[in-house]
Design a protein around this motif. Structure first.
Motif, PDB file in Angstrom:
ATOM      1  N   PRO A 184     -67.370 -60.824  53.268  1.00 56.12           N
ATOM      2  CA  PRO A 184     -66.155 -61.586  53.569  1.00 56.12           C
ATOM      3  C   PRO A 184     -65.135 -60.898  54.460  1.00 56.12           C
ATOM      4  O   PRO A 184     -64.232 -61.549  54.982  1.00 56.12           O
ATOM      5  CB  PRO A 184     -65.561 -61.845  52.184  1.00 56.12           C
ATOM      6  N   HIS A 185     -65.261 -59.591  54.666  1.00 53.79           N
ATOM      7  CA  HIS A 185     -64.182 -58.834  55.318  1.00 53.79           C
ATOM      8  C   HIS A 185     -63.796 -59.389  56.685  1.00 53.79           C
ATOM      9  O   HIS A 185     -62.613 -59.614  56.962  1.00 53.79           O
ATOM     10  CB  HIS A 185     -64.597 -57.364  55.449  1.00 53.79           C
ATOM     11  N   ARG A 188     -62.064 -62.869  56.536  1.00 53.43           N
ATOM     12  CA  ARG A 188     -60.687 -62.790  56.013  1.00 53.43           C
ATOM     13  C   ARG A 188     -59.739 -62.209  57.056  1.00 53.43           C
ATOM     14  O   ARG A 188     -58.615 -62.695  57.227  1.00 53.43           O
ATOM     15  CB  ARG A 188     -60.670 -61.944  54.736  1.00 53.43           C
ATOM     16  N   LYS A 189     -60.194 -61.169  57.745  1.00 55.10           N
ATOM     17  CA  LYS A 189     -59.310 -60.543  58.729  1.00 55.10           C
ATOM     18  C   LYS A 189     -59.079 -61.473  59.913  1.00 55.10           C
ATOM     19  O   LYS A 189     -57.979 -61.515  60.475  1.00 55.10           O
ATOM     20  CB  LYS A 189     -59.901 -59.207  59.191  1.00 55.10           C
ATOM     21  N   CYS A 191     -59.021 -64.811  59.815  1.00 52.12           N
ATOM     22  CA  CYS A 191     -58.068 -65.832  59.373  1.00 52.12           C
ATOM     23  C   CYS A 191     -56.651 -65.265  59.285  1.00 52.12           C
ATOM     24  O   CYS A 191     -55.680 -65.945  59.641  1.00 52.12           O
ATOM     25  CB  CYS A 191     -58.491 -66.398  58.014  1.00 52.12           C
ATOM     26  N   LYS A 192     -56.551 -64.022  58.843  1.00 52.03           N
ATOM     27  CA  LYS A 192     -55.232 -63.383  58.761  1.00 52.03           C
ATOM     28  C   LYS A 192     -54.602 -63.282  60.146  1.00 52.03           C
ATOM     29  O   LYS A 192     -53.400 -63.515  60.321  1.00 52.03           O
ATOM     30  CB  LYS A 192     -55.354 -62.004  58.126  1.00 52.03           C
ATOM     31  N   GLU A 197     -55.560 -70.728  56.678  1.00 47.30           N
ATOM     32  CA  GLU A 197     -56.313 -70.678  55.433  1.00 47.30           C
ATOM     33  C   GLU A 197     -57.789 -70.877  55.742  1.00 47.30           C
ATOM     34  O   GLU A 197     -58.161 -71.459  56.763  1.00 47.30           O
ATOM     35  CB  GLU A 197     -55.831 -71.776  54.477  1.00 47.30           C
ATOM     36  N   HIS A 198     -58.635 -70.406  54.822  1.00 49.23           N
ATOM     37  CA  HIS A 198     -60.078 -70.562  55.023  1.00 49.23           C
ATOM     38  C   HIS A 198     -60.465 -72.024  55.219  1.00 49.23           C
ATOM     39  O   HIS A 198     -61.272 -72.352  56.098  1.00 49.23           O
ATOM     40  CB  HIS A 198     -60.844 -69.985  53.820  1.00 49.23           C
ATOM     41  N   LEU A 218     -66.795 -68.564  51.378  1.00 49.53           N
ATOM     42  CA  LEU A 218     -65.335 -68.515  51.286  1.00 49.53           C
ATOM     43  C   LEU A 218     -64.703 -69.903  51.334  1.00 49.53           C
ATOM     44  O   LEU A 218     -63.484 -70.026  51.404  1.00 49.53           O
ATOM     45  CB  LEU A 218     -64.773 -67.667  52.433  1.00 49.53           C
TER      46      LEU A 218
END
Length: 243
Positions: A184-185, A188-189, A191-192, A197-198, A218
């Motif tokens: 997932p890393h 997530r990064k 999207c950040k 949001e996912h 996710l």
């Protein structure tokens, strides 16, 4: 696609072939650069390399919009403490490791960082295997065994080197971190970086085992590039123009 607030794009086989950007993908990035991030299992190039290539195509993206498995693997190694590391990778990635303050050694490593290493050899395999056997943790940039090239050939990837290591020594699951997709890393990064949001983000990639599976885990929608990338991005452009 029409309701997406952000897009995560794979690189090899999606945006580029043989690290040469597909013209239609470049058009897409220019039009949607503010709501798009590159999330790639690439472990031989730096973020600066990517930004330079994109800039040559008139694409202006921030550093945080380019998320690369190799860079993230080295970042994790740098954050893991002061233990000496055996870094298996391209010379430019080893230079990046030094700039991050990672103490690189050939023997008695407490950490092994595995990237795509085009100079991988019997000696390097031996060092990695024995370091892990003696308790070193293993950080793997990505699990991919190959990626496509522009000549229709396959390029061996980091996962192929991991298979060689695992053929020699048992690597306990708790002693190995896999950074790249489908973990997932990177998702997530990405999207950040976009502030999305996912559920509001779509992953676009050509690998169902990494791009689609990782995104789905996710709760992220995913779109598989199952045709030549140029054809895919032409169709996508038509869809978005009707939004």
């Amino acid at each position: 696609m029409k309701t997406a607030k952000g897009f995560l794009l794979d690189w090899d086989g999606c945006c580029a072939i043989g690290n040469r950007i597909v013209p239609e993908a470049a058009d897409f990035l220019r039009q949607h650069q503010n709501r798009t991030a590159i999330v790639s299992n690439n472990s031989t190039h730096t973020v600066g390399d990517f930004l330079s290539l994109l800039a040559d195509e008139g694409i202006d993206m921030r550093e945080d919009q380019v998320v690369l498995a190799g860079v993230e693997a080295l970042n994790q190694a740098a954050l893991s403490g002061s233990e000496p590391a055996l870094v298996l990778g391209d010379p430019r990635m080893r230079a990046l490791a030094r700039s991050l303050g990672i103490e690189m050694v050939q023997q008695d490593a407490g950490l092994v960082v595995l990237l795509r290493d085009t100079r991988f050899s019997y000696r390097r395999l031996e060092r990695a295997v024995n370091a892990i056997r003696n308790g070193a943790r293993l950080i793997v940039a990505n699990p991919d065994t190959t990626h496509p090239t522009g000549q229709g050939r396959l390029m061996p990837e980091t996962g192929a080197l991991l298979a060689a290591i695992r053929a020699c020594v048992d690597v306990p699951s708790g002693a190995m971190d896999v950074i790249g997709k489908p973990s997932p890393h990177l998702f997530r990064k990405g999207c950040k970086a976009l502030g999305t949001e996912h559920a509001d983000t779509v992953m676009i990639g050509d690998n169902p085992l990494t791009d689609v599976r990782g995104a789905s885990a996710l709760g992220m929608r995913a779109c598989l590039v199952d045709s030549p990338p140029g054809d895919f991005f032409r169709r996508l452009d038509q869809i978005l123009k009707t939004a």
